[in-house]
Design a protein around this motif. Sequence first.
Motif, mmCIF file in Angstrom:
data_model
loop_
_atom_site.group_PDB
_atom_site.id
_atom_site.type_symbol
_atom_site.label_atom_id
_atom_site.label_comp_id
_atom_site.label_asym_id
_atom_site.label_seq_id
_atom_site.Cartn_x
_atom_site.Cartn_y
_atom_site.Cartn_z
ATOM 1 N N GLU A 59 0.613 -1.208 0.088
ATOM 2 C CA GLU A 59 0.005 0.020 -0.119
ATOM 3 C C GLU A 59 0.827 1.209 0.021
ATOM 4 O O GLU A 59 0.219 2.204 -0.531
ATOM 5 C CB GLU A 59 -0.841 0.251 1.206
ATOM 6 C CG GLU A 59 -1.770 -0.936 1.193
ATOM 7 C CD GLU A 59 -2.851 -0.757 2.428
ATOM 8 O OE1 GLU A 59 -2.796 0.164 3.054
ATOM 9 O OE2 GLU A 59 -3.951 -1.565 2.191
ATOM 10 N N GLY A 60 2.264 1.094 0.168
ATOM 11 C CA GLY A 60 2.776 2.273 0.926
ATOM 12 C C GLY A 60 2.184 3.493 1.624
ATOM 13 O O GLY A 60 1.756 2.662 2.896
ATOM 14 N N ALA A 61 2.007 4.372 1.326
ATOM 15 C CA ALA A 61 0.959 5.328 2.142
ATOM 16 C C ALA A 61 -0.478 5.250 1.973
ATOM 17 O O ALA A 61 -1.302 6.044 2.687
ATOM 18 C CB ALA A 61 1.436 7.052 2.044
ATOM 19 N N GLY A 62 -1.057 4.320 1.381
ATOM 20 C CA GLY A 62 -2.211 3.915 1.301
ATOM 21 C C GLY A 62 -3.172 4.560 0.160
ATOM 22 O O GLY A 62 -2.538 5.307 -0.522
ATOM 23 N N PRO A 63 -4.333 4.111 0.347
ATOM 24 C CA PRO A 63 -5.438 4.623 -0.650
ATOM 25 C C PRO A 63 -5.585 5.998 -0.688
ATOM 26 O O PRO A 63 -5.384 6.864 0.492
ATOM 27 C CB PRO A 63 -6.834 4.064 -0.225
ATOM 28 C CG PRO A 63 -6.669 3.061 0.853
ATOM 29 C CD PRO A 63 -5.270 3.439 1.481
ATOM 30 N N LEU A 64 -5.589 6.818 -1.830
ATOM 31 C CA LEU A 64 -5.677 8.371 -1.747
ATOM 32 C C LEU A 64 -7.061 9.000 -1.671
ATOM 33 O O LEU A 64 -7.959 8.525 -2.024
ATOM 34 C CB LEU A 64 -5.423 8.957 -3.376
ATOM 35 C CG LEU A 64 -3.828 8.622 -3.768
ATOM 36 C CD1 LEU A 64 -3.708 9.109 -5.276
ATOM 37 C CD2 LEU A 64 -2.770 9.540 -2.805
#
Length: 348
Positions: free
Chosen positions: A236-241
């Motif tokens: 996900e990294g930093a997740g949903p935008l």
Amino acid sequence: MNGGADCNTGTNLNPNDDCWNHGTSSAAIITANANQGNDFRGVTGITLDSFKVYATATPCGGLDQAAAVRGFQASVAALDRVIVAEMQGSGDHQSAIAQAADAAFDAGAVVIAANGNNGPAASTVNCPANARRVIGVGAFDVVSATRYPNQSRGPTADGRYKPDVIAPTNTETASNTSDTATRVFGGTSGATPYAAGVAGLARNWLRGTSATIDPGQVYAHVMLCGRRVYPFDNIEGAGPLRMPLQGHTWWGKVSVTNQATIEIPINVADNGYFLDAALWWPESGTHNDIDLSLSSGTRFESSASFNSVFERCRKDGAAGGAWQLRIRGFNVPSGPQTVYWAAHVMFL
């Protein structure tokens, strides 16, 4: 740049979207009109250039590395300030395509790239999403609300997390089969134009009446739009935008040295639903470990990932008053590092 028209090798115009229907579908997500209703209107109103980087074949040939490099160069020459790179190159972050993407950032362009669809194994992230100065985009399915299982994943060859963020895929958008046709556009290519729309809207808002804004500042805001906080991963990294709203936003950039701490005052005027903060920094060689925290008295939230060039943290129920955004150069061995920061409070 994508599988669509207009530029094949940098000289021959080709108006046909003959590569997987990517060009039409991506363009519609980014900037389509509302002729078929608001449900199909694009997320921005920007004007697009399109540079074809896949060789003509039936239905489409392989990625042309030289054309991809020329595409980045042509985009920069045309003063395109958000470059959408929907391609799955096989090189690492030092390949010609990745270097061209990094050079576009250095010239002032935001570069948003599809992470690729070669997962779920680790270290499968494609080029140029694996470049040092590019936002790599993963995907989540809007129907099942699950992460797209086949997205390519990090870490990159030099250990960074990828994707940086994830965006919706499998949405209905335009098809090239007719002026009114639609189709479901999937994979990380279906997610990338949404992330590009976020970047384009953020860039225009940040620059205001100015002619330009540092692309790194836009990247910090894109990371701020992610919904996931530390710890991060290669799914996900930093997740949903999700773009912030109904609040107040701060941003800037600082130069951070080894073991130095920089405190930035954040005055929250009233009690907030949450207070978010994010960092992003452009590395050139040796990896720098930079940490982020938010504090106000005894209230404290932090983000201290080693394998990223971003950090993100959140304080739920942030009380009104004086806060500090702290940037810590935990390990910056090769000299001062420029760091872009952003913060947002959503009010109750």
